[in-house]
Design an enzyme around this catalytic site. Structure first.
Site, PDB file in Angstrom:
ATOM      1  CB  THR A   1      24.925   0.221 -12.507  1.00  0.00           C
ATOM      2  OG1 THR A   1      23.551   0.276 -12.913  1.00  0.00           O
ATOM      3  CG2 THR A   1      25.060  -0.590 -11.222  1.00  0.00           C
TER       4      THR A   1
ATOM      5  CE  LYS B   1      15.023 -10.090 -10.688  1.00  0.00           C
ATOM      6  NZ  LYS B   1      15.227  -8.938  -9.758  1.00  0.00           N
TER       7      LYS B   1
ATOM      8  CB  THR C   1      11.574 -10.949 -14.142  1.00  0.00           C
ATOM      9  OG1 THR C   1      11.306 -11.098 -15.541  1.00  0.00           O
ATOM     10  CG2 THR C   1      12.698 -11.939 -13.809  1.00  0.00           C
TER      11      THR C   1
HETATM   12  P1  NAD Z   1      17.183  -0.833 -14.202  1.00  0.00           P
HETATM   13  O1  NAD Z   1      18.353  -1.529 -14.801  1.00  0.00           O
HETATM   14  O2  NAD Z   1      16.580   0.333 -14.889  1.00  0.00           O
HETATM   15  O3  NAD Z   1      17.554  -0.334 -12.724  1.00  0.00           O
HETATM   16  C1  NAD Z   1      18.292  -1.098 -11.818  1.00  0.00           C
HETATM   17  C2  NAD Z   1      18.750  -0.184 -10.703  1.00  0.00           C
HETATM   18  O4  NAD Z   1      19.467  -0.978  -9.744  1.00  0.00           O
HETATM   19  C3  NAD Z   1      19.714   0.918 -11.176  1.00  0.00           C
HETATM   20  O5  NAD Z   1      19.362   2.147 -10.584  1.00  0.00           O
HETATM   21  C4  NAD Z   1      21.074   0.448 -10.683  1.00  0.00           C
HETATM   22  O6  NAD Z   1      21.989   1.501 -10.422  1.00  0.00           O
HETATM   23  C5  NAD Z   1      20.684  -0.307  -9.415  1.00  0.00           C
HETATM   24  N1  NAD Z   1      21.667  -1.327  -9.020  1.00  0.00           N
HETATM   25  C6  NAD Z   1      22.240  -2.269  -9.812  1.00  0.00           C
HETATM   26  N2  NAD Z   1      23.091  -3.025  -9.093  1.00  0.00           N
HETATM   27  C7  NAD Z   1      23.032  -2.556  -7.809  1.00  0.00           C
HETATM   28  C8  NAD Z   1      23.663  -2.940  -6.604  1.00  0.00           C
HETATM   29  N3  NAD Z   1      24.554  -3.954  -6.564  1.00  0.00           N
HETATM   30  N4  NAD Z   1      23.369  -2.262  -5.479  1.00  0.00           N
HETATM   31  C9  NAD Z   1      22.489  -1.218  -5.509  1.00  0.00           C
HETATM   32  N5  NAD Z   1      21.866  -0.802  -6.632  1.00  0.00           N
HETATM   33  C10 NAD Z   1      22.135  -1.476  -7.765  1.00  0.00           C
HETATM   34  O7  NAD Z   1      16.122  -1.987 -13.946  1.00  0.00           O
HETATM   35  P2  NAD Z   1      14.535  -1.944 -14.016  1.00  0.00           P
HETATM   36  O8  NAD Z   1      14.116  -2.244 -15.394  1.00  0.00           O
HETATM   37  O9  NAD Z   1      14.029  -0.735 -13.325  1.00  0.00           O
HETATM   38  O10 NAD Z   1      14.186  -3.227 -13.127  1.00  0.00           O
HETATM   39  C11 NAD Z   1      14.035  -3.113 -11.715  1.00  0.00           C
HETATM   40  C12 NAD Z   1      13.733  -4.464 -11.131  1.00  0.00           C
HETATM   41  O11 NAD Z   1      12.564  -4.999 -11.728  1.00  0.00           O
HETATM   42  C13 NAD Z   1      14.821  -5.516 -11.373  1.00  0.00           C
HETATM   43  O12 NAD Z   1      14.922  -6.313 -10.233  1.00  0.00           O
HETATM   44  C14 NAD Z   1      14.304  -6.315 -12.563  1.00  0.00           C
HETATM   45  O13 NAD Z   1      14.807  -7.634 -12.528  1.00  0.00           O
HETATM   46  C15 NAD Z   1      12.824  -6.271 -12.286  1.00  0.00           C
HETATM   47  N6  NAD Z   1      11.959  -6.368 -13.462  1.00  0.00           N
HETATM   48  C16 NAD Z   1      12.163  -5.588 -14.554  1.00  0.00           C
HETATM   49  C17 NAD Z   1      11.288  -5.656 -15.625  1.00  0.00           C
HETATM   50  C18 NAD Z   1      11.479  -4.818 -16.866  1.00  0.00           C
HETATM   51  O14 NAD Z   1      10.822  -5.097 -17.869  1.00  0.00           O
HETATM   52  N7  NAD Z   1      12.307  -3.815 -16.870  1.00  0.00           N
HETATM   53  C19 NAD Z   1      10.203  -6.547 -15.572  1.00  0.00           C
HETATM   54  C20 NAD Z   1      10.029  -7.357 -14.436  1.00  0.00           C
HETATM   55  C21 NAD Z   1      10.901  -7.238 -13.378  1.00  0.00           C
HETATM   56  O1  DAU Z   2       9.780  -9.836 -19.064  1.00  0.00           O
HETATM   57  C1  DAU Z   2      10.420  -9.133 -18.046  1.00  0.00           C
HETATM   58  C2  DAU Z   2      11.807  -8.755 -18.481  1.00  0.00           C
HETATM   59  O2  DAU Z   2      11.640  -7.859 -19.568  1.00  0.00           O
HETATM   60  C3  DAU Z   2      12.627  -8.126 -17.375  1.00  0.00           C
HETATM   61  O3  DAU Z   2      12.835  -9.055 -16.347  1.00  0.00           O
HETATM   62  C4  DAU Z   2      13.975  -7.632 -17.909  1.00  0.00           C
HETATM   63  O4  DAU Z   2      14.669  -6.925 -16.897  1.00  0.00           O
HETATM   64  C5  DAU Z   2      13.707  -6.694 -19.070  1.00  0.00           C
HETATM   65  O5  DAU Z   2      14.940  -6.297 -19.656  1.00  0.00           O
HETATM   66  C6  DAU Z   2      12.835  -7.368 -20.111  1.00  0.00           C
HETATM   67  O6  DAU Z   2      13.570  -8.456 -20.739  1.00  0.00           O
HETATM   68  P1  DAU Z   2      13.413  -8.767 -22.294  1.00  0.00           P
HETATM   69  O7  DAU Z   2      14.586  -9.543 -22.749  1.00  0.00           O
HETATM   70  O8  DAU Z   2      12.060  -9.289 -22.591  1.00  0.00           O
HETATM   71  O9  DAU Z   2      13.445  -7.250 -22.841  1.00  0.00           O
HETATM   72  P2  DAU Z   2      14.189  -6.607 -24.094  1.00  0.00           P
HETATM   73  O10 DAU Z   2      13.683  -5.218 -24.239  1.00  0.00           O
HETATM   74  O11 DAU Z   2      15.668  -6.797 -24.047  1.00  0.00           O
HETATM   75  O12 DAU Z   2      13.632  -7.490 -25.301  1.00  0.00           O
HETATM   76  C7  DAU Z   2      12.239  -7.552 -25.566  1.00  0.00           C
HETATM   77  C8  DAU Z   2      12.008  -8.370 -26.838  1.00  0.00           C
HETATM   78  O13 DAU Z   2      12.512  -7.620 -27.945  1.00  0.00           O
HETATM   79  C9  DAU Z   2      12.744  -9.691 -26.878  1.00  0.00           C
HETATM   80  O14 DAU Z   2      11.970 -10.638 -27.588  1.00  0.00           O
HETATM   81  C10 DAU Z   2      14.015  -9.385 -27.647  1.00  0.00           C
HETATM   82  C11 DAU Z   2      13.544  -8.317 -28.616  1.00  0.00           C
HETATM   83  N1  DAU Z   2      14.578  -7.300 -28.965  1.00  0.00           N
HETATM   84  C12 DAU Z   2      15.199  -6.645 -27.952  1.00  0.00           C
HETATM   85  C13 DAU Z   2      16.143  -5.695 -28.213  1.00  0.00           C
HETATM   86  C14 DAU Z   2      16.849  -4.959 -27.088  1.00  0.00           C
HETATM   87  C15 DAU Z   2      14.853  -7.024 -30.295  1.00  0.00           C
HETATM   88  O15 DAU Z   2      14.281  -7.614 -31.228  1.00  0.00           O
HETATM   89  N2  DAU Z   2      15.804  -6.062 -30.557  1.00  0.00           N
HETATM   90  C16 DAU Z   2      16.465  -5.406 -29.588  1.00  0.00           C
HETATM   91  O16 DAU Z   2      17.310  -4.539 -29.896  1.00  0.00           O
END
Ligand code: NAD
Ligand code: DAU
Length: 337
Positions: A36, A151, A123
């Site tokens: 994606t 989720k 998450t």
């Molecule tokens: P990301 O968006 O960077 O990556 C997601 C990946 O999944 C991408 O490579 C995308 O191409 C792939 N994908 C999406 N839909 C798909 C599908 N239908 N089939 C196969 N592949 C698909 O996300 P991330 O930040 O690396 O998060 C990874 C996992 O960890 C997620 O499950 C997210 O909910 C969880 N998570 C993220 C955070 C965070 O802060 N980023 C924290 C806790 C948990």
């Molecule tokens: O806590 C785990 C989660 O953290 C994951 O499950 C999600 O995949 C990941 O995207 C992240 O979610 P958040 O909503 O916490 O992350 P984000 O970076 O979007 O936002 C972090 C904090 O910053 C939140 O309080 C919103 C604020 N924010 C975010 C963005 C993108 C801003 O103030 N400005 C912004 O432009």
């Protein structure tokens, strides 16, 4: 172990793949990823030549594809998801398809293949906002955004498979993760890359909402610990006690890059913005895991990486990225969304 790592071309999944191949010489990894907007094969460049690595382009909701891959592997680690809260507020459908239905398709494939372990990457957002204290694994799930509800929906299916079929699944609930190779829509890479370009840093509302930040390698070591040492049927929080508000993230980024404070721009708040998340990770710590990178050090590493790897992120901040950006961010006073 032969691992099927779904979503392995994304931010955290690719770190997990690099870590697994680097630290477990006896393991092999198949990545299944739909590529994606958030998936990027460049994240896997360092492992592509490894004979123990294979990439498959596909959707976790495709039962035929995942059935075949599950039979070739011993365990599925499911990172694949739509992951950005703001995008889920605009268009929830794909979140439900991937994060709920896709999880179901993987559970079915793993069950049919007779896997003895399955790891669902979830998450801290499934707990909903926590005003005081820290969420524990036994706490109820109270998701409040379409992303966190999707989720939690995936997790509910995992629980149902455990109860109904004795399915040996482990769930990890990680906190807000940052580091290298993170698509620049999330707060830390967005603020770093905007600041490098002297663009405003859009802070939602008054910037006081708190997230519990964890460095990406610590999160992946936590998942690895839960996968190898955890007990099937159990859930594990993965958090580093890194609570920081949005405005403090902005201040820290600007300080590290030597940029002026007037780049901070307060914008209309995220609808339903969860005020605070914080995790109690003592259950995982009891298995021997602990985070190694504090927030200050991790942010410095991330800033350095985005400064040094502009050829990675500059192509991502184009067309579609700015279309979403313009739709998402509104002036503080505006009622429009
Ligand atoms: P990301 O968006 O960077 O990556 C997601 C990946 O999944 C991408 O490579 C995308 O191409 C792939 N994908 C999406 N839909 C798909 C599908 N239908 N089939 C196969 N592949 C698909 O996300 P991330 O930040 O690396 O998060 C990874 C996992 O960890 C997620 O499950 C997210 O909910 C969880 N998570 C993220 C955070 C965070 O802060 N980023 C924290 C806790 C948990
Ligand atoms: O806590 C785990 C989660 O953290 C994951 O499950 C999600 O995949 C990941 O995207 C992240 O979610 P958040 O909503 O916490 O992350 P984000 O970076 O979007 O936002 C972090 C904090 O910053 C939140 O309080 C919103 C604020 N924010 C975010 C963005 C993108 C801003 O103030 N400005 C912004 O432009």
């Amino acid at each position: 172990m032969r691992l099927l790592v779904t979503g392995g071309a994304g931010f955290i999944g690719s770190e997990f793949v690099r870590m697994t191949l680097g630290e477990h010489p006896e393991d092999a990894v198949v990545v299944l990823d739909k590529l994606t907007y958030a998936g990027n094969l460049r994240n896997l460049e360092s492992v592509r030549a490894d004979a123990r690595f294979r990439f498959v382009h596909g959707d976790i909701g495709d039962a035929g594809a995942v059935g075949g891959l599950a039979r070739e592997c011993d365990v599925i680690v499911n990172f694949a998801a739509e992951s950005h809260v703001d995008r889920s507020l605009e268009a929830p459908g794909q979140f439900i398809l991937t994060d709920v239905y896709g999880t179901y398709a993987l559970l079915e494939a793993a069950r049919a293949a007779g896997h003895e372990r399955f790891l669902q990457v979830s998450t801290d957002e499934v707990y909903g906002e926590v005003a005081v204290g820290r969420s524990q694994e036994v706490d109820p799930l109270r998701p409040r955004s379409p992303y966190s509800a999707s989720k939690a929906g995936g997790e509910m299916l995992v629980q149902a498979y455990r109860a109904s079929y004795g399915f040996p699944a482990i769930v990890t609930r990680g906190s807000n993760t940052y580091g290298w190779y993170q698509y620049p829509e999330k707060i830390i890479p967005l603020f770093i890359t905007n600041a490098i370009d002297d663009e405003p840093l859009p802070i939602y509302g008054d910037g006081s909402a708190v997230r519990d930040y964890i460095f990406v390698s610590d999160h992946c070591r936590g998942i690895d610990m839960a996968l190898r040492q955890g007990t099937p049927g159990e859930d594990y929080n993965v958090g580093a006690r890194g609570e920081v508000s949005g405005v403090n993230v902005a201040d820290a980024v600007l300080r590290l890059l030597g940029k002026a404070a007037d780049l901070k721009q307060f914008v209309r708040d995220r609808p339903g913005h969860d005020r605070r998340y914080a995790l109690d990770s003592s259950k995982l710590r009891a298995l021997g895991w602990q985070p190694e990178v504090g927030f200050d050090e991790g942010l410095e590493r991330a800033v350095r990486w985005y400064v040094d790897n502009q050829d990675w992120w500059r192509p991502l901040k184009s067309g579609d990225f700015w279309d979403f950006y313009r739709r998402n961010y509104k002036p503080l006073q505006s009622g429009a969304r």
